[in-house]
Write a protein that holds these residues in place. Sequence first.
Motif, PDB file in Angstrom:
ATOM      1  N   LEU A 196       0.798  -1.224   0.000  1.00  0.00           N
ATOM      2  CA  LEU A 196       0.000   0.000   0.000  1.00  0.00           C
ATOM      3  C   LEU A 196       0.836   1.281   0.000  1.00  0.00           C
ATOM      4  N   GLY A 197       2.098   1.172   0.424  1.00  0.00           N
ATOM      5  CA  GLY A 197       2.919   2.370   0.547  1.00  0.00           C
ATOM      6  C   GLY A 197       2.706   3.114   1.850  1.00  0.00           C
ATOM      7  N   CYS A 198       2.009   2.488   2.813  1.00  0.00           N
ATOM      8  CA  CYS A 198       1.742   3.138   4.099  1.00  0.00           C
ATOM      9  C   CYS A 198       2.930   2.969   5.029  1.00  0.00           C
ATOM     10  N   CYS A 199       2.952   3.742   6.114  1.00  0.00           N
ATOM     11  CA  CYS A 199       4.021   3.616   7.108  1.00  0.00           C
ATOM     12  C   CYS A 199       3.572   2.653   8.204  1.00  0.00           C
ATOM     13  N   PRO A 200       4.458   2.274   9.135  1.00  0.00           N
ATOM     14  CA  PRO A 200       4.100   1.265  10.151  1.00  0.00           C
ATOM     15  C   PRO A 200       3.032   1.686  11.155  1.00  0.00           C
ATOM     16  N   ARG A 201       2.616   2.946  11.152  1.00  0.00           N
ATOM     17  CA  ARG A 201       1.462   3.384  11.962  1.00  0.00           C
ATOM     18  C   ARG A 201       0.543   4.146  11.028  1.00  0.00           C
ATOM     19  N   SER A 202      -0.519   3.498  10.582  1.00  0.00           N
ATOM     20  CA  SER A 202      -1.419   4.121   9.611  1.00  0.00           C
ATOM     21  C   SER A 202      -2.875   3.951  10.046  1.00  0.00           C
ATOM     22  N   TYR A 203      -3.626   5.040   9.927  1.00  0.00           N
ATOM     23  CA  TYR A 203      -5.041   5.075  10.276  1.00  0.00           C
ATOM     24  C   TYR A 203      -5.827   5.303   8.992  1.00  0.00           C
ATOM     25  N   ILE A 204      -6.739   4.385   8.680  1.00  0.00           N
ATOM     26  CA  ILE A 204      -7.419   4.392   7.389  1.00  0.00           C
ATOM     27  C   ILE A 204      -8.910   4.645   7.590  1.00  0.00           C
ATOM     28  N   SER A 205      -9.391   5.764   7.050  1.00  0.00           N
ATOM     29  CA  SER A 205     -10.804   6.121   7.185  1.00  0.00           C
ATOM     30  C   SER A 205     -11.636   5.409   6.125  1.00  0.00           C
ATOM     31  N   ASP A 206     -12.899   5.195   6.448  1.00  0.00           N
ATOM     32  CA  ASP A 206     -13.816   4.560   5.518  1.00  0.00           C
ATOM     33  C   ASP A 206     -15.230   4.870   6.001  1.00  0.00           C
ATOM     34  N   PRO A 207     -16.154   5.180   5.106  1.00  0.00           N
ATOM     35  CA  PRO A 207     -17.515   5.519   5.549  1.00  0.00           C
ATOM     36  C   PRO A 207     -18.242   4.370   6.227  1.00  0.00           C
ATOM     37  N   GLU A 208     -17.782   3.133   6.008  1.00  0.00           N
ATOM     38  CA  GLU A 208     -18.465   1.981   6.588  1.00  0.00           C
ATOM     39  C   GLU A 208     -17.640   1.284   7.665  1.00  0.00           C
ATOM     40  N   GLU A 209     -16.316   1.198   7.484  1.00  0.00           N
ATOM     41  CA  GLU A 209     -15.504   0.400   8.402  1.00  0.00           C
ATOM     42  C   GLU A 209     -14.048   0.876   8.366  1.00  0.00           C
ATOM     43  N   TRP A 210     -13.655   1.653   9.371  1.00  0.00           N
ATOM     44  CA  TRP A 210     -12.274   2.150   9.434  1.00  0.00           C
ATOM     45  C   TRP A 210     -11.314   1.009   9.800  1.00  0.00           C
ATOM     46  N   THR A 211     -10.014   1.283   9.597  1.00  0.00           N
ATOM     47  CA  THR A 211      -8.983   0.309   9.952  1.00  0.00           C
ATOM     48  C   THR A 211      -7.766   1.034  10.512  1.00  0.00           C
ATOM     49  N   ASN A 212      -7.152   0.473  11.545  1.00  0.00           N
ATOM     50  CA  ASN A 212      -5.850   0.943  12.017  1.00  0.00           C
ATOM     51  C   ASN A 212      -4.817  -0.142  11.716  1.00  0.00           C
ATOM     52  N   LEU A 213      -3.683   0.255  11.147  1.00  0.00           N
ATOM     53  CA  LEU A 213      -2.615  -0.688  10.817  1.00  0.00           C
ATOM     54  C   LEU A 213      -1.363  -0.355  11.613  1.00  0.00           C
ATOM     55  N   PHE A 214      -0.864  -1.331  12.364  1.00  0.00           N
ATOM     56  CA  PHE A 214       0.350  -1.138  13.147  1.00  0.00           C
ATOM     57  C   PHE A 214       1.296  -2.309  12.892  1.00  0.00           C
ATOM     58  N   LYS A 215       2.534  -2.007  12.606  1.00  0.00           N
ATOM     59  CA  LYS A 215       3.517  -3.065  12.408  1.00  0.00           C
ATOM     60  C   LYS A 215       4.279  -3.306  13.706  1.00  0.00           C
ATOM     61  N   VAL A 216       4.434  -4.569  14.063  1.00  0.00           N
ATOM     62  CA  VAL A 216       5.304  -4.981  15.162  1.00  0.00           C
ATOM     63  C   VAL A 216       6.284  -6.000  14.592  1.00  0.00           C
ATOM     64  N   MET A 217       7.278  -6.375  15.381  1.00  0.00           N
ATOM     65  CA  MET A 217       8.335  -7.225  14.832  1.00  0.00           C
ATOM     66  C   MET A 217       8.101  -8.717  15.054  1.00  0.00           C
ATOM     67  N   GLY A 218       7.293  -9.083  16.052  1.00  0.00           N
ATOM     68  CA  GLY A 218       7.109 -10.494  16.354  1.00  0.00           C
ATOM     69  C   GLY A 218       8.318 -11.060  17.085  1.00  0.00           C
ATOM     70  N   ASP A 219       8.177 -12.245  17.620  1.00  0.00           N
ATOM     71  CA  ASP A 219       9.284 -12.861  18.357  1.00  0.00           C
ATOM     72  C   ASP A 219      10.443 -13.235  17.444  1.00  0.00           C
ATOM     73  N   ASP A 220      10.137 -13.450  16.155  1.00  0.00           N
ATOM     74  CA  ASP A 220      11.209 -13.794  15.213  1.00  0.00           C
ATOM     75  C   ASP A 220      11.858 -12.559  14.599  1.00  0.00           C
ATOM     76  N   LEU A 221      11.355 -11.358  14.962  1.00  0.00           N
ATOM     77  CA  LEU A 221      11.855 -10.073  14.456  1.00  0.00           C
ATOM     78  C   LEU A 221      11.747  -9.957  12.935  1.00  0.00           C
ATOM     79  N   MET A 222      10.852 -10.745  12.339  1.00  0.00           N
ATOM     80  CA  MET A 222      10.650 -10.699  10.893  1.00  0.00           C
ATOM     81  C   MET A 222       9.542  -9.722  10.496  1.00  0.00           C
ATOM     82  N   GLY A 223       8.748  -9.298  11.461  1.00  0.00           N
ATOM     83  CA  GLY A 223       7.700  -8.318  11.197  1.00  0.00           C
ATOM     84  C   GLY A 223       6.341  -8.939  10.933  1.00  0.00           C
ATOM     85  N   ARG A 224       5.314  -8.287  11.454  1.00  0.00           N
ATOM     86  CA  ARG A 224       3.919  -8.664  11.214  1.00  0.00           C
ATOM     87  C   ARG A 224       3.054  -7.440  11.472  1.00  0.00           C
ATOM     88  N   TRP A 225       1.851  -7.455  10.971  1.00  0.00           N
ATOM     89  CA  TRP A 225       0.964  -6.289  11.069  1.00  0.00           C
ATOM     90  C   TRP A 225      -0.269  -6.636  11.882  1.00  0.00           C
TER      91      TRP A 225
END
Length: 283
Positions: A196-225
């Motif tokens: 999407l080209g978003c950054c690791p803290r992104s807030y997405i508006s929508d008239p029906e259903e908003w979404t917040n996206l946050f990236k963390v690293m996980g225990d394997d430090l490989m990353g997950r959202w």
Amino acid sequence: MTARVCIVGAGPVGVVAAIACAGKGMQVALFEAEREIDRSPRAATTHPSTLEMLAELGLLEEFQSLGLVARYFQFWDGVTKTLVAEFDHQVLRDETPYPFVVQTEQHKLSELGLRRLAAMPNVELRLGMSVTDVVQDSRGARVTTEGAERHVFDYVIGCDGGRSTVRKCLDVEFEGYTWPERFLVLTSLFDFQAALGCCPRSYISDPEEWTNLFKVMGDDLMGRWRAVFPARENETDDEAFSRGSVLRRLRKLHKDHPMELVAHRNIYRVHQRVAKSFRKGRV
């Protein structure tokens, strides 16, 4: 005389409080009901004021290495998939030495803290030991643990969460309310930043259903959202966790999101409550 302090609860607050007290030379006993730290997904963003405290205790460097430093956060239009605004924590550079947030899972701070505490000679760790009662008088506080074992301390610090036994023993009111809405968290290995080209803290508006996206690293430090959505009114857990519901939500963000990259599903409520008093006698 060296103060004897009991900390109840080995979550992030409890271990940090224990390290702070032990660092001041106090005799510390840390009681935790569970034998192992809960690793289920919880809030994972640590802000500058807390980073300053962790730095003072010598925890920040390792804590930061276990997570992701996020300087920016963004707001997106979910319908058009366009960036609306981007904010830079660097505007705080004259206010704090840490003008960013660190996105690290809570259990990592607890486990890091326990490792530090285990190496301190003036600390006793009692995992798997529930506190059942706390009483006090002018001379001290008596803590009763599972099995009717009694311990006497000069002070007690209750860090045992929203259902705190310590708070209930002291009859401290827990004022506030629980929001009627519920929130669905879907943890995914899909790379939303690349897609999407978003950054690791992104807030997405929508008239029906908003979404917040946050990236963390996980225990394997490989990353997950972590993708956070509002649960629909009267939507059951089974309905929210179903394959169709999960894919509908995630594919609204990106049409090619595969189901096999969904790592975890959770629903939670938000409680807006605070203890009426933060100190009562020696507790």
